[in-house]
Design a protein around this motif. Structure first.
Motif, PDB file in Angstrom:
ATOM      1  N   THR A 170     -73.538 -34.770  22.970  1.00 50.44           N
ATOM      2  CA  THR A 170     -74.821 -35.675  23.010  1.00 50.44           C
ATOM      3  C   THR A 170     -74.755 -36.730  21.752  1.00 50.44           C
ATOM      4  OG1 THR A 170     -76.145 -34.050  21.715  1.00 50.44           O
ATOM      5  CG2 THR A 170     -76.242 -33.735  24.356  1.00 50.44           C
ATOM      6  N   ILE A 171     -75.686 -37.775  22.017  1.00 49.12           N
ATOM      7  CA  ILE A 171     -76.146 -38.607  20.954  1.00 49.12           C
ATOM      8  C   ILE A 171     -77.553 -38.068  20.606  1.00 49.12           C
ATOM      9  CG2 ILE A 171     -76.714 -40.839  19.992  1.00 49.12           C
ATOM     10  CD1 ILE A 171     -73.733 -40.104  20.096  1.00 49.12           C
ATOM     11  N   GLU A 172     -77.698 -37.870  19.286  1.00 48.48           N
ATOM     12  CA  GLU A 172     -79.182 -37.236  18.908  1.00 48.48           C
ATOM     13  C   GLU A 172     -79.879 -38.263  18.193  1.00 48.48           C
ATOM     14  OE1 GLU A 172     -80.777 -33.662  16.168  1.00 48.48           O
ATOM     15  OE2 GLU A 172     -78.812 -34.202  16.261  1.00 48.48           O
ATOM     16  N   LEU A 173     -80.899 -38.662  18.792  1.00 43.56           N
ATOM     17  CA  LEU A 173     -82.144 -39.902  18.007  1.00 43.56           C
ATOM     18  C   LEU A 173     -82.927 -38.866  17.001  1.00 43.56           C
ATOM     19  CD1 LEU A 173     -83.328 -42.621  18.175  1.00 43.56           C
ATOM     20  CD2 LEU A 173     -84.839 -41.875  19.737  1.00 43.56           C
ATOM     21  N   ARG A 174     -82.934 -39.142  15.897  1.00 40.01           N
ATOM     22  CA  ARG A 174     -83.698 -38.655  14.919  1.00 40.01           C
ATOM     23  C   ARG A 174     -84.598 -39.133  14.162  1.00 40.01           C
ATOM     24  NH1 ARG A 174     -80.730 -33.985  13.044  1.00 40.01           N
ATOM     25  NH2 ARG A 174     -81.524 -34.554  10.892  1.00 40.01           N
ATOM     26  N   ILE A 175     -84.777 -40.315  14.219  1.00 39.88           N
ATOM     27  CA  ILE A 175     -85.436 -41.399  13.513  1.00 39.88           C
ATOM     28  C   ILE A 175     -86.962 -41.041  14.012  1.00 39.88           C
ATOM     29  CG2 ILE A 175     -85.788 -43.277  14.984  1.00 39.88           C
ATOM     30  CD1 ILE A 175     -85.563 -45.075  12.193  1.00 39.88           C
ATOM     31  N   CYS A 176     -87.424 -40.359  15.010  1.00 46.11           N
ATOM     32  CA  CYS A 176     -88.790 -40.479  15.547  1.00 46.11           C
ATOM     33  C   CYS A 176     -89.653 -39.430  14.561  1.00 46.11           C
ATOM     34  CB  CYS A 176     -88.936 -40.091  16.817  1.00 46.11           C
ATOM     35  SG  CYS A 176     -88.050 -41.316  17.860  1.00 46.11           S
ATOM     36  N   ASP A 177     -90.822 -39.871  14.211  1.00 48.03           N
ATOM     37  CA  ASP A 177     -91.795 -38.714  13.917  1.00 48.03           C
ATOM     38  C   ASP A 177     -92.102 -38.017  15.057  1.00 48.03           C
ATOM     39  OD1 ASP A 177     -92.004 -40.019  11.426  1.00 48.03           O
ATOM     40  OD2 ASP A 177     -93.951 -40.522  11.593  1.00 48.03           O
ATOM     41  N   ILE A 178     -92.837 -36.745  15.030  1.00 46.16           N
ATOM     42  CA  ILE A 178     -93.227 -35.955  16.181  1.00 46.16           C
ATOM     43  C   ILE A 178     -94.510 -36.550  16.704  1.00 46.16           C
ATOM     44  CG2 ILE A 178     -94.699 -34.560  14.647  1.00 46.16           C
ATOM     45  CD1 ILE A 178     -93.802 -32.418  16.885  1.00 46.16           C
ATOM     46  N   CYS A 179     -94.719 -36.774  17.973  1.00 47.55           N
ATOM     47  CA  CYS A 179     -95.972 -37.450  18.724  1.00 47.55           C
ATOM     48  C   CYS A 179     -96.990 -36.356  19.183  1.00 47.55           C
ATOM     49  CB  CYS A 179     -95.512 -38.357  19.874  1.00 47.55           C
ATOM     50  SG  CYS A 179     -94.313 -39.291  19.677  1.00 47.55           S
ATOM     51  N   PRO A 180     -98.120 -36.389  18.570  1.00 47.12           N
ATOM     52  CA  PRO A 180     -99.217 -35.420  19.052  1.00 47.12           C
ATOM     53  C   PRO A 180     -99.411 -35.418  20.619  1.00 47.12           C
ATOM     54  CG  PRO A 180    -100.032 -36.604  17.187  1.00 47.12           C
ATOM     55  CD  PRO A 180     -98.801 -37.484  17.491  1.00 47.12           C
ATOM     56  N   ARG A 181     -99.414 -36.675  21.275  1.00 44.53           N
ATOM     57  CA  ARG A 181     -99.463 -36.916  22.627  1.00 44.53           C
ATOM     58  C   ARG A 181     -98.070 -36.592  23.246  1.00 44.53           C
ATOM     59  NH1 ARG A 181    -103.460 -41.982  22.921  1.00 44.53           N
ATOM     60  NH2 ARG A 181    -105.750 -40.980  22.163  1.00 44.53           N
ATOM     61  N   ILE A 182     -98.223 -35.971  24.288  1.00 47.86           N
ATOM     62  CA  ILE A 182     -97.046 -35.523  25.115  1.00 47.86           C
ATOM     63  C   ILE A 182     -96.526 -36.651  25.602  1.00 47.86           C
ATOM     64  CG2 ILE A 182     -96.178 -34.314  26.987  1.00 47.86           C
ATOM     65  CD1 ILE A 182     -97.506 -31.740  26.109  1.00 47.86           C
ATOM     66  N   GLU A 183     -97.309 -37.436  26.221  1.00 45.45           N
ATOM     67  CA  GLU A 183     -97.150 -38.684  27.171  1.00 45.45           C
ATOM     68  C   GLU A 183     -96.426 -39.667  26.168  1.00 45.45           C
ATOM     69  OE1 GLU A 183     -96.952 -39.058  30.323  1.00 45.45           O
ATOM     70  OE2 GLU A 183     -97.502 -37.089  30.487  1.00 45.45           O
ATOM     71  N   ASP A 184     -96.583 -39.881  25.060  1.00 45.81           N
ATOM     72  CA  ASP A 184     -96.073 -40.610  24.097  1.00 45.81           C
ATOM     73  C   ASP A 184     -94.590 -40.397  23.957  1.00 45.81           C
ATOM     74  OD1 ASP A 184     -98.450 -41.989  23.846  1.00 45.81           O
ATOM     75  OD2 ASP A 184     -98.866 -41.547  21.810  1.00 45.81           O
ATOM     76  N   ALA A 185     -94.377 -39.030  23.564  1.00 52.52           N
ATOM     77  CA  ALA A 185     -93.068 -38.640  23.405  1.00 52.52           C
ATOM     78  C   ALA A 185     -92.270 -38.786  24.570  1.00 52.52           C
ATOM     79  CB  ALA A 185     -92.988 -36.910  23.254  1.00 52.52           C
TER      80      ALA A 185
END
Length: 389
Positions: A228-243
């Motif tokens: 896989t290619i792993e995208l790691r830059i993201c902060d965690i999203c409180p809202r599931i729909e944003d994730a």
């Protein structure tokens, strides 16, 4: 979505519903119970004992990603509740001190503490990593190289760490500051084939900097464990729909780039200087950013305009992947704000209503608990039951 598989990792924080502070020494039963509830997913310990990491099963569609996130959140939420705690999906806690946290007693974590000292002890942050499986080794590296130009947008959509040490930092993603203290982070070098990647790993190994590719902590990287290619830059999203929206954008970009490569096209590339500058602008300004263009052309583009152009350009890919509504939410996030925007709004509104800073920060935690749990229908009690005072 047979040609692309997805999986998501989330790093959650365990908090006390009374003080709203992080629980530095949580009941060991929380982790044990979460593992018990995980089913086909995985729950693992993090560097700090006050954190819990969930890993989704391999998903064949964005809809499966949404369901998996609901299930993995449920594991952590229910396990914490059963032991008198809650969890938050935020990349920093508004005021918790890293100096008061306890390192998980695992050999690899203890070795990391010895090697990196305070640069890893202050690594008290949570993130979201998205794995995408597709193609062969060379194809994945080629797509990863082109995806570098979009890293800043992924960060904008996910920012959730405006506070640190009880202060508004002026950054939408303070988490990026903590990450930057460690070596081998940030933008990966230019690589277009698996041979290019292997050569980079070999050079690091030759100077005894790493044992394998898992110690390359770039914002996007080939996984050392999976195809896989792993995208790691993201902060965690409180809202599931944003994730889910971010996962949809990631999958649509990959599908689009794969199709262009199949047609014999050359993928557009952003120079490393633009990628690095974009990362800084994104962590500073979030949804208010004007980002370097991801195609490498001169100038900047308003993030709202960029999001609109991308959603339009990827509409056919979203239709093929069955994630049109999830992709459309990308524009919604930019227009109405990410988690960092909402956290700042809660804090400032509480201050305007007469709260002192400590009370306003507790209100921020309450808001993140509510968002973390709101979309999990199995939560045993509403977030509004969090005790006040």
């Amino acid at each position: 979505m047979s040609e692309i598989t997805l999986g998501i990792e989330e790093e959650l924080m365990i908090v006390d519903p009374r003080s709203r502070d992080v629980v530095a020494d949580p009941d060991e039963g929380i982790m044990a119970r979460a593992v018990e509830l995980a089913g086909e997913h995985k729950v693992v310990s993090e560097f700090m004992r006050s954190q819990i990491e969930t890993n989704s099963r391999v998903c064949g569609s964005v809809a499966e990603v949404r369901q998996s996130l609901k299930e993995t959140r449920r594991c952590a939420i229910e396990a914490a509740r059963e032991h008198g705690a809650r969890v938050i999906a935020s990349s920093t806690h508004p005021w918790a001190r890293w100096q008061e946290q306890q390192v998980t007693q695992k050999e690899r974590y203890q070795r990391a503490e010895i090697d990196f000292q305070d640069t890893v002890r202050q690594f008290f942050i949570g993130g979201m990593h998205i794995h995408a499986g597709f193609g062969d080794d060379d194809r994945r590296i080629a797509v990863m190289h082109a995806l570098r130009g979009y890293l800043a947008l992924f960060l904008v959509l996910s920012c959730s760490s405006p506070f640190h040490g009880g202060r508004l930092t002026g950054l939408k993603s303070y988490r990026q500051m903590a990450i930057g203290a460690l070596p081998r982070t940030g933008t990966p070098p230019a690589m277009r084939t698996r041979a290019d990647y292997d050569a980079v790993v070999a050079r690091y190994e030759a100077i005894r900097a790493i044992e394998d590719g898992s110690e390359l902590r770039w914002d996007i990287r080939p996984s050392a464990s999976y195809a896989t290619i792993e995208l790691r830059i993201c902060d965690i999203c409180p809202r599931i729909e944003d994730a889910v929206a971010i996962a949809a954008l990631y999958a649509c970009l990959i599908r689009n780039m794969n199709a262009r490569l199949d047609a014999g096209e050359r993928l557009q590339e952003a120079p490393t200087e633009s990628v690095d500058e974009g990362r800084w602008i994104a962590q500073r300004y979030g949804t208010f950013a004007f980002l370097p263009r991801p195609d490498g052309k001169d100038g900047r583009i308003d993030v709202a305009e960029l999001a609109g152009e991308l959603v339009a350009a990827l509409r056919d890919d979203a239709r093929a992947l069955g994630c049109e509504s999830a992709l459309a939410r990308v524009e919604h996030i930019v227009a109405l704000g990410n988690s960092a925007d909402r956290q700042e709004d809660v804090y400032r509104q509480a201050m305007l209503d007469g709260a002192d800073s400590a009370e306003a920060l507790r209100a921020v935690v309450d808001s993140v608990i509510a968002e973390t749990e709101r979309e999990d229908a199995s939560a045993s009690a509403p977030a509004e039951e969090t005790e006040s005072g």
